[in-house]
Design an enzyme around this catalytic site. Structure first.
Site, PDB file in Angstrom:
ATOM      1  CE1 TYR A  52      -4.311   0.926  -0.229  1.00 28.57           C
ATOM      2  CE2 TYR A  52      -4.369  -1.378   0.420  1.00 28.57           C
ATOM      3  CZ  TYR A  52      -4.997  -0.268  -0.136  1.00 28.57           C
ATOM      4  OH  TYR A  52      -6.266  -0.369  -0.590  1.00 28.57           O
ATOM      5  CD  GLU A  54      -4.801   5.096   1.208  1.00 30.98           C
ATOM      6  OE1 GLU A  54      -4.726   5.794   2.225  1.00 30.98           O
ATOM      7  OE2 GLU A  54      -5.791   4.416   0.921  1.00 30.98           O
ATOM      8  CG  ASP A 198      -8.558  10.491 -23.813  1.00 32.08           C
ATOM      9  OD1 ASP A 198      -7.522   9.788 -23.802  1.00 32.08           O
ATOM     10  OD2 ASP A 198      -9.700  10.029 -23.607  1.00 32.08           O
ATOM     11  CB  THR A 224      -5.008   4.071 -21.689  1.00 33.13           C
ATOM     12  OG1 THR A 224      -4.786   4.122 -23.089  1.00 33.13           O
ATOM     13  CG2 THR A 224      -6.482   4.348 -21.388  1.00 33.13           C
ATOM     14  CE  LYS A 227      -7.394   2.138 -24.725  1.00 33.17           C
ATOM     15  NZ  LYS A 227      -8.507   3.091 -24.826  1.00 33.17           N
ATOM     16  NE  ARG A 233      -6.933  -3.302 -19.003  1.00 39.19           N
ATOM     17  CZ  ARG A 233      -7.232  -3.462 -20.281  1.00 39.19           C
ATOM     18  NH1 ARG A 233      -6.628  -4.348 -21.013  1.00 39.19           N
ATOM     19  NH2 ARG A 233      -8.164  -2.709 -20.840  1.00 39.19           N
TER      20      ARG A 233
HETATM   21  C1  LIG Z   1      -9.588   3.440 -24.015  1.00 39.92           C
HETATM   22  C2  LIG Z   1      -9.923   4.873 -23.866  1.00 39.92           C
HETATM   23  C3  LIG Z   1     -10.239   5.424 -22.611  1.00 39.92           C
HETATM   24  C4  LIG Z   1     -10.550   4.589 -21.388  1.00 39.92           C
HETATM   25  O1  LIG Z   1      -9.612   3.810 -20.883  1.00 39.92           O
HETATM   26  P1  LIG Z   1      -9.971   2.665 -19.808  1.00 39.92           P
HETATM   27  O2  LIG Z   1      -8.634   2.326 -19.270  1.00 39.92           O
HETATM   28  O3  LIG Z   1     -10.639   1.580 -20.578  1.00 39.92           O
HETATM   29  O4  LIG Z   1     -10.869   3.272 -18.786  1.00 39.92           O
HETATM   30  C5  LIG Z   1     -10.402   6.797 -22.513  1.00 39.92           C
HETATM   31  N1  LIG Z   1     -10.290   7.571 -23.609  1.00 39.92           N
HETATM   32  C6  LIG Z   1     -10.032   7.076 -24.824  1.00 39.92           C
HETATM   33  C7  LIG Z   1      -9.918   8.001 -25.985  1.00 39.92           C
HETATM   34  C8  LIG Z   1      -9.864   5.711 -24.999  1.00 39.92           C
HETATM   35  O5  LIG Z   1      -9.646   5.230 -26.218  1.00 39.92           O
END
Ligand SMILES: *Cc1c(COP(=O)(O)O)cnc(C)c1O
Length: 415
Positions: A52, A54, A198, A224, A227, A233
């Site tokens: 942990y 925090e 994003d 994220t 990807k 993750r």
């Molecule tokens: C995949 C994605 C997310 C969300 O990610 P998670 O880890 O699945 O919550 C947010 N924004 C965009 C543009 C995405 O492609």
């Protein structure tokens, strides 16, 4: 380690083995998926899952942080260096949490936000109505130009002037073209809005120099990490120094408890990998492969939204082929080709059976596929479309896909 799992929990051991085989023996075209390196995988499965932590480095609530502080600092430093950002928060559990944290760092519930509509390629968390972001904020949504499949920046500016949002979101989950983040930054400034970008899908391309970065033009960048960036993750926020304290406070204690230190350690590994020249080559090859796949698909008469791609992602409009997106995705899966059905701009079909198919080349590129292999993938996809109702033909394609996959080993082995 795996034999311990095999002995103590044979059912889960067996299922993980089957999933490993599935990932090996299929052509993975889910645009948001990838294969992490063995090093990233090892860090993810380490003793750090027991800890942990925090708080933040130097300011924790529990003892025993002499190692975790160093790890999180390394992850933050590697993130800020790789993306040329002032500050990074590496604790968010997912992209969805990171987005909500970004908004709540800058504006209040009830304020107006403006993001890309989900059917046009936006993410749920860009203010779509079933998402919490579409409920606690007053959400206005922009779309892509239906005839070109691309952003019309004048239209977006007009909408912004009309609705005066406090925050504009750039970025997408199904947009095959380069995004002009500078234009989004300018539009946001012109109406006094914050700009959150994003880059969940394209972070690896940005890191590898295959897509321009939004960092100079956005107040906060979210992404994220799993990807195209090819890490564990999770998600992170990058921001200017002036928002650093606010962002950190919003994430913890605002929205989360203890950070997942095993994930953060794996992120530090992935960020180091993404800083290498080899990763730059990888990012550029992702785009080359997507372009080769797109060109071949068009030769076979498939229609692609926007007529092609600039990034890792292809959005196919299946209406001319008279095949539903869901059915195509299902039959492709039977043939060992894994993609997802997706809406296309102005889709007349219902969202549970949309007219499109979304594909990406991040995972196949990790396996070492180059343009010729991408063209072969297009040929498989075409064969499936031509034999959509022919079970024995699909079974035969699956055999060929299996043989094809065996030529491209994965970066890690489960057993
Ligand atoms: C995949 C994605 C997310 C969300 O990610 P998670 O880890 O699945 O919550 C947010 N924004 C965009 C543009 C995405 O492609």
């Amino acid at each position: 380690m795996t034999t311990i799992l095999q002995r103590s929990n044979p059912d889960i051991y067996e299922l993980i083995g089957r999933e490993d085989a599935r990932q090996k023996n299929s052509i993975r075209l889910i645009a948001s998926e990838n294969y992490v390196s063995a090093a990233v995988m090892a860090a993810t499965g380490s003793c750090l899952t027991n800890k942990y932590a925090e708080g933040y480095p130097g300011k924790r609530y529990y003892q025993g942080q002499e190692i975790t502080d160093i790890i999180e600092t390394l992850a933050r430093d590697r993130a800020t260096k790789l993306f040329s950002a002032d500050h990074a928060n590496v604790q968010t559990y997912s992209g969805s949490v990171a987005n909500l944290a970004a908004y709540l760092s800058l504006i209040e519930p009830g304020d107006t936000i403006m993001g890309l509509a989900l059917p046009d390629g936006g993410h749920l968390t860009h203010g779509w109505k079933v998402s919490i972001t579409g409920k606690i904020f007053n959400s206005v949504q922009y779309s892509v130009d239906a005839s070109t499949g691309r952003f019309d920046y004048d239209q977006i500016e007009k909408l912004a002037k009309e609705h005066k949002p406090k925050l504009i979101i750039s970025g997408a989950t199904a947009y095959p073209r380069q995004i002009d983040f500078e234009a989004f930054g300018r539009i946001a400034k012109s109406v006094g809005a914050y700009h959150v970008s994003d880059i969940a899908h394209i972070a690896g391309l940005v890191a590898g120099g295959a897509h321009p970065s939004p960092v100079p033009f956005a107040d906060i960048v979210t992404t994220t990490t799993h990807k195209t960036l090819r890490g564990p993750r999770g998600a992170m926020l990058l921001c200017k120094e002036e928002y650093a304290k606010k962002v950190d406070k919003t994430v913890f204690p605002g929205m989360q408890g203890g950070p997942h230190m095993h994930t953060i350690s794996a992120l530090a590994v992935a960020l180091a990998e993404a800083s290498t020249p080899a990763f730059g080559e990888y990012a550029k090859q992702i785009v080359k492969n997507a372009k080769a796949l797109a060109a071949k698909l068009m030769e076979y008469g498939f229609e692609l939204v926007s007529g092609g791609t600039d990034n890792h992602l292809i959005l196919m409009d299946l209406r001319n082929k008279k095949i539903g997106g869901k059915k195509f995705a299902q039959v492709l899966d039977l043939a060992g080709i894994v993609a997802n059905c997706n809406t296309v701009p102005n889709d007349p079909a219902p969202p549970f059976n949309p007219s499109g198919l979304r594909m990406g080349t991040a995972a196949i590129t990790t396996r070492g596929m180059k343009e010729t292999a991408a063209e072969q993938v297009a040929a498989f996809i075409n064969q499936v479309a031509e034999n959509i109702d022919n079970e024995s033909a699909i079974a035969k394609i699956k055999e060929e896909v299996l043989a094809f996959c065996s030529q491209f080993p994965l970066p890690q082995q489960f057993v």
